[in-house]
Enzyme design. Structure first.
Site, PDB file in Angstrom:
ATOM      1  CB  SER A   1      -0.944  -0.002   1.213  1.00  9.65           C
ATOM      2  OG  SER A   1      -0.211  -0.178   2.420  1.00  9.65           O
TER       3      SER A   1
ATOM      4  CG  HIS B   1       0.066   4.117   4.406  1.00  7.84           C
ATOM      5  ND1 HIS B   1      -0.472   3.329   5.418  1.00  7.84           N
ATOM      6  CD2 HIS B   1       0.199   3.299   3.341  1.00  7.84           C
ATOM      7  CE1 HIS B   1      -0.654   2.101   4.975  1.00  7.84           C
ATOM      8  NE2 HIS B   1      -0.247   2.049   3.717  1.00  7.84           N
TER       9      HIS B   1
ATOM     10  CG  ASP C   1      -1.047   5.184   8.302  1.00  4.96           C
ATOM     11  OD1 ASP C   1       0.118   4.729   8.315  1.00  4.96           O
ATOM     12  OD2 ASP C   1      -1.722   5.273   7.267  1.00  4.96           O
TER      13      ASP C   1
END
Length: 421
Positions: free
Chosen positions: A140, A388, A385
């Protein structure tokens, strides 16, 4: 779900003619001299003109400039785009939308030592990829880079999301098409690059045991990659999970497995073999003529265990004097680089180009660029997170690197053609 094979346009025999290469080089020259203010870029940026007075000079500059060694410097003009000018930012990376108040993380620019990294020129990029195709293969974070590229291109070209035509899993397998340029941009989900199977009888979890078949490429990408002109490969964080390693169909060892009677192999072993298999697969494909870029390991910045409340709350970058790359991060990078160098050597014999997109050390200096709790993902609603990257944000630099390397590859190819003539 199986991502169905896609037929994408290629030049005759998969090669560029000398005339086309010459046209591209002239186009690059002209576009770098045209004032970029003629295009509607949204928030103002100061774009320096790039002096490409000759092919020889460009090649000499490329040899002298290591774009991956340098520092982050203040850039008060801000990013190329905003959440208002790019409607393609998904909630997972849309930090401003979900309440991040500080904006300083968007106002830094990478400055190589002794040279300049050219600004991203969306028109140049689209001319380079006209009639071509590009695939981001991996996890991702690779898809995160593709979404950055979508936003960088959004002010000069419209794109259509055609993912539903090729897969029912449109989150992991994404397909975008730029009709004006006949350019296809895709993300192919393969977080281990090799064939995998869940080994945990209790089903999926965030720390599930996986079987990795280290000498078998994942067909979800390998079965359709032959027609792509540019391939960017990148994986990382999934290799911290517990894994059983298989080669030639037999269990050879494991990482973090519960049994004591199985050979303990490190996460680096699985990482090395996954990249070796991926590169060898590309080298073995008879019709593959693309340029392959390895985008190196992207560090996370949790201040505690990710599943125990770890977060990333810093709002400014580190300097290289403040914080050095950690040993395990360097080992991941060196493992990738070793396999890339072997692929480069074999590629030269077979006429295939492999390149390095080195983002490991520069991104370790950017703990301020993650979504933290300002992103929204339906898969992850309880943990922060710190893997990312916010959009816009420091990940946009990866595509500045990408365009720089693509232009250098075209100029090198043109130089070879001109010498032959």
């Amino acid at each position: 779900m199986k991502f169905h094979a896609v037929e994408l346009p290629l030049p005759p025999n998969g090669k560029n003619s000398p005339n086309r290469l010459f046209f591209i080089a002239i186009t690059l020259f002209l576009l770098t001299l045209v004032p970029l203010c003629l295009w509607n870029w949204g928030p103002p940026l100061t774009f320096p003109k790039i002096d490409i007075s000759s092919l020889r000079k460009s090649k000499e500059q490329g040899k002298k400039c290591d774009i991956f060694t340098g520092q982050w410097v203040p850039h008060p003009e801000g990013p190329y785009y905003t959440t208002n000018t790019c409607r393609l930012i998904i909630d997972e990376y849309n930090c401003i939308k979900f309440g991040r108040a500080d904006t300083e993380f968007m106002k830094w620019r990478w400055k190589p030592e002794g040279c300049e990294l050219p600004y991203f020129d969306a028109v140049q990029f689209l001319e380079l990829v006209r009639g071509k195709s590009m695939a981001f293969v991996g996890d991702s974070v690779g898809r995160n880079q593709m979404h950055s590229l979508l936003c960088l291109l959004a002010k000069v070209a419209t794109t259509e999301d055609t993912s539903h035509k090729y897969s029912t899993d449109t989150e992991h397998f994404q397909h975008w098409y730029y009709a004006d340029y006949n350019f296809s941009l895709v993300a192919l989900w393969s977080p281990y690059l090799v064939k995998t199977k869940e080994a945990d009888p209790n089903g999926y979890s965030n720390d599930i045991l996986m079987n990795l078949y280290l000498d078998e490429a994942d067909e979800e990408w390998a079965g359709q990659i032959e027609s792509y002109n540019y391939v960017i490969i990148s994986v990382g964080q999934w290799f911290f999970r517990p894994m059983y390693y298989y080669e030639k169909g037999k269990l050879v060892g494991c990482f973090r497995c519960p049994e004591n009677n199985i050979t303990n192999l490190s996460k680096y072993y699985g990482y090395k073999m996954a990249f070796r298999t991926a590169f060898r697969t590309l080298l073995s494909l008879k019709s593959y003529k693309g340029v392959t870029f390895l985008r190196t390991f992207s560090p996370a910045h949790f201040d505690a265990a990710w599943n125990k409340g770890g977060d990333c709350v810093r709002t400014t970058p580190y300097t290289s004097q403040d914080e050095k790359l950690q040993d395990f991060q360097r080992e991941f990078y060196l493992t990738q680089e070793e396999e890339l160098r072997a692929a480069e050597e074999e590629g030269r014999r077979r006429g295939l180009k492999f390149g390095l997109l080195n983002t490991t050390e520069i991104m370790w200096l950017r703990p301020d660029g993650h979504p933290s709790h300002f992103g929204r993902s339906h898969r992850n609603v309880t943990t922060n997170d710190c893997v990312h990257w916010c959009l816009p944000g420091p990940i946009d630099t990866w595509n500045e690197f990408l365009l720089y390397l693509m232009k250098r590859e075209v100029l090198t190819k043109l130089g070879g053609k001109l010498m032959q003539n």
